[in-house]
Design a protein around this motif. Sequence first.
Motif, short mmCIF file in Angstrom:
data_model
loop_
_atom_site.label_atom_id
_atom_site.label_comp_id
_atom_site.label_asym_id
_atom_site.label_seq_id
_atom_site.Cartn_x
_atom_site.Cartn_y
_atom_site.Cartn_z
N VAL A 15 0.72 -1.02 -0.19
CA VAL A 15 -0.08 -0.13 -0.02
C VAL A 15 0.71 1.24 -0.08
CG1 VAL A 15 -1.77 1.14 1.32
CG2 VAL A 15 -1.66 -1.15 1.08
N VAL A 16 0.81 2.01 -1.01
CA VAL A 16 1.69 3.24 -1.33
C VAL A 16 0.80 4.59 -0.98
CG1 VAL A 16 3.02 4.64 -2.62
CG2 VAL A 16 3.17 2.28 -2.86
N ARG A 17 1.26 5.22 -0.08
CA ARG A 17 0.32 6.52 0.28
C ARG A 17 1.06 7.57 -0.13
NH1 ARG A 17 0.63 10.04 4.81
NH2 ARG A 17 -0.83 11.48 4.87
N ALA A 18 0.42 8.39 -0.96
CA ALA A 18 1.13 9.74 -1.30
C ALA A 18 0.64 10.74 -0.20
CB ALA A 18 0.60 10.31 -2.43
N LEU A 19 1.90 11.40 0.34
CA LEU A 19 1.79 12.34 1.45
C LEU A 19 0.79 13.42 1.11
CD1 LEU A 19 5.46 12.73 2.77
CD2 LEU A 19 3.38 11.03 3.40
N ASP A 20 0.54 13.84 -0.27
CA ASP A 20 -0.14 14.97 -0.31
C ASP A 20 -1.38 14.33 -1.28
OD1 ASP A 20 -1.33 17.41 -0.51
OD2 ASP A 20 -0.16 18.13 -1.91
N GLY A 21 -1.96 13.26 -1.11
CA GLY A 21 -2.77 12.58 -2.06
C GLY A 21 -4.26 12.46 -1.32
N TYR A 69 3.68 -1.16 3.96
CA TYR A 69 3.40 0.21 3.80
C TYR A 69 4.58 0.77 3.20
CZ TYR A 69 1.66 4.91 5.39
OH TYR A 69 1.49 6.04 5.36
N ALA A 70 3.98 1.98 2.63
CA ALA A 70 5.33 2.76 1.95
C ALA A 70 4.65 4.20 1.87
CB ALA A 70 5.91 2.39 0.63
N GLU A 71 5.41 5.16 1.89
CA GLU A 71 5.18 6.63 1.50
C GLU A 71 5.79 7.08 0.54
OE1 GLU A 71 5.20 8.65 5.33
OE2 GLU A 71 3.19 7.85 5.90
N VAL A 72 5.21 8.11 -0.16
CA VAL A 72 6.02 8.98 -1.21
C VAL A 72 5.50 10.38 -1.04
CG1 VAL A 72 4.26 8.46 -3.06
CG2 VAL A 72 6.41 9.16 -3.89
N ASP A 73 6.80 11.23 -0.96
CA ASP A 73 6.26 12.59 -0.56
C ASP A 73 5.98 13.17 -2.01
OD1 ASP A 73 6.34 15.19 0.41
OD2 ASP A 73 8.56 15.24 0.93
N HIS A 108 -1.21 13.05 -5.56
CA HIS A 108 -2.06 11.99 -6.22
C HIS A 108 -1.62 11.36 -7.38
CE1 HIS A 108 -5.85 9.43 -6.70
NE2 HIS A 108 -5.85 9.89 -7.59
N LEU A 109 -0.85 11.95 -8.28
CA LEU A 109 -0.40 11.68 -9.43
C LEU A 109 1.32 11.63 -9.37
CD1 LEU A 109 -2.06 14.53 -11.78
CD2 LEU A 109 -2.82 12.25 -11.10
N ALA A 110 1.64 10.93 -8.14
CA ALA A 110 2.82 10.71 -8.09
C ALA A 110 3.63 9.92 -8.87
CB ALA A 110 3.25 10.17 -6.78
N HIS A 111 3.20 8.84 -9.60
CA HIS A 111 3.91 8.09 -10.71
C HIS A 111 3.86 8.79 -11.89
CE1 HIS A 111 -0.62 8.25 -11.62
NE2 HIS A 111 -0.33 7.36 -12.63
N TYR A 112 3.16 9.87 -12.06
CA TYR A 112 3.17 10.59 -13.24
C TYR A 112 4.06 12.05 -13.31
CZ TYR A 112 1.44 13.45 -17.23
OH TYR A 112 1.55 14.38 -18.41
N ASP A 113 4.03 12.67 -12.26
CA ASP A 113 4.78 13.73 -11.87
C ASP A 113 6.10 13.68 -11.12
OD1 ASP A 113 3.54 13.92 -9.43
OD2 ASP A 113 2.22 15.70 -9.87
N HIS A 114 6.19 12.67 -10.40
CA HIS A 114 7.19 12.31 -9.46
C HIS A 114 7.70 10.91 -9.54
CE1 HIS A 114 10.05 13.13 -6.27
NE2 HIS A 114 9.56 12.57 -5.49
N PRO A 115 7.88 10.47 -10.87
CA PRO A 115 8.37 8.86 -11.02
C PRO A 115 9.60 8.34 -10.17
CG PRO A 115 8.92 10.19 -13.15
CD PRO A 115 7.97 10.99 -12.02
N GLU A 116 10.36 9.32 -9.83
CA GLU A 116 11.72 8.65 -9.26
C GLU A 116 11.40 8.44 -7.96
OE1 GLU A 116 14.75 7.91 -10.30
OE2 GLU A 116 14.54 8.69 -12.41
N GLY A 117 10.70 9.19 -7.44
CA GLY A 117 10.17 8.99 -5.99
C GLY A 117 9.32 7.84 -5.68
N TRP A 118 8.43 7.76 -6.76
CA TRP A 118 7.65 6.72 -6.62
C TRP A 118 8.11 5.48 -6.95
CZ3 TRP A 118 5.91 2.62 -10.07
CH2 TRP A 118 4.58 2.32 -9.69
N ARG A 119 9.17 5.28 -8.08
CA ARG A 119 9.70 3.93 -8.02
C ARG A 119 10.79 3.62 -6.85
NH1 ARG A 119 11.03 6.20 -13.34
NH2 ARG A 119 13.00 6.57 -12.68
#
Length: 295
Positions: A239-245, A264-268, A271-282
Amino acid sequence: MARRIDVTGAGGVRLAAWDFAEPPKAEPHEAGRDPAGHGQDTPGVLLLHGLMGRASHWAEVARRLAGRHRAVALDQRGHGRSEKPPQADYTREAYVEDAEAAVEQLGLAPAVLIGHAMGALTAWQLAAKRPDLVRGVIIFDMRASALGAASQRDWADWFRAWPVPFATLADVRKWFGEDDPWVERPHPARGAFYAEVMQECEDGWRPVFDPERMLRSRETWVYDAHWEELAQVRCPALVVRALDGELGRAEAQEMVRVLPRGEYAEVDAGHLAHYDHPEGWRSVVEPFLDALAGD
């Protein structure tokens, strides 16, 4: 460049799947390789976009994954290049059956299902329904609880507020990135995200999807919770949670608790982290994929 592969979904709806692997070096008929040129041991990954999204939103992530996986993104029914029959089902069952068909027809099983928002719900429902097809699930920024009727009314009002048709794609980017009342601060990547789901018509630019069908698609998680299916997912699940999602920390952690093999994991990011922050998402997803590959 992604290659399109057609898939026949529930009710005969034609779906467009996009394979992001490099062109095959072997002939398609060569033993041990599928028609796209992948070895039999190459792990399959099916990427499922969210509501109003499309397969191309996964492009950067998929190209990175394609180095070690067979990464395929699906345009779900009513979205992208897939068919959009007015009378087709836009139910949870139909979306899940479409993903099931994609995994089977593309030879991805046992696949890792990676879903964003609506696509994440489809992923865990398929994992619960067909554990034989799924080796792992990544759930990104999707709630298991019902959102409530007020959410559906808000979305209906939001769709009506869109100033369609847009005169140019620049107008699309500006409205969704700056002028949309739902935007708290300028968000250029959001504008680019929505520009990808527009098509040029005689009177200007309009969405490739029908907003009414999107509202119909939302109904089954607006009014229904999906904790029971989550508890039935027996494979490893992240489960990946976007901190601002959209997914709160408490609910995300409860989802992990309910999942028999949840992490559990979080990405800073938003909601569109895979699109606009792909490095952090990966950075939070790839360790999970590596662990699955080692099982």
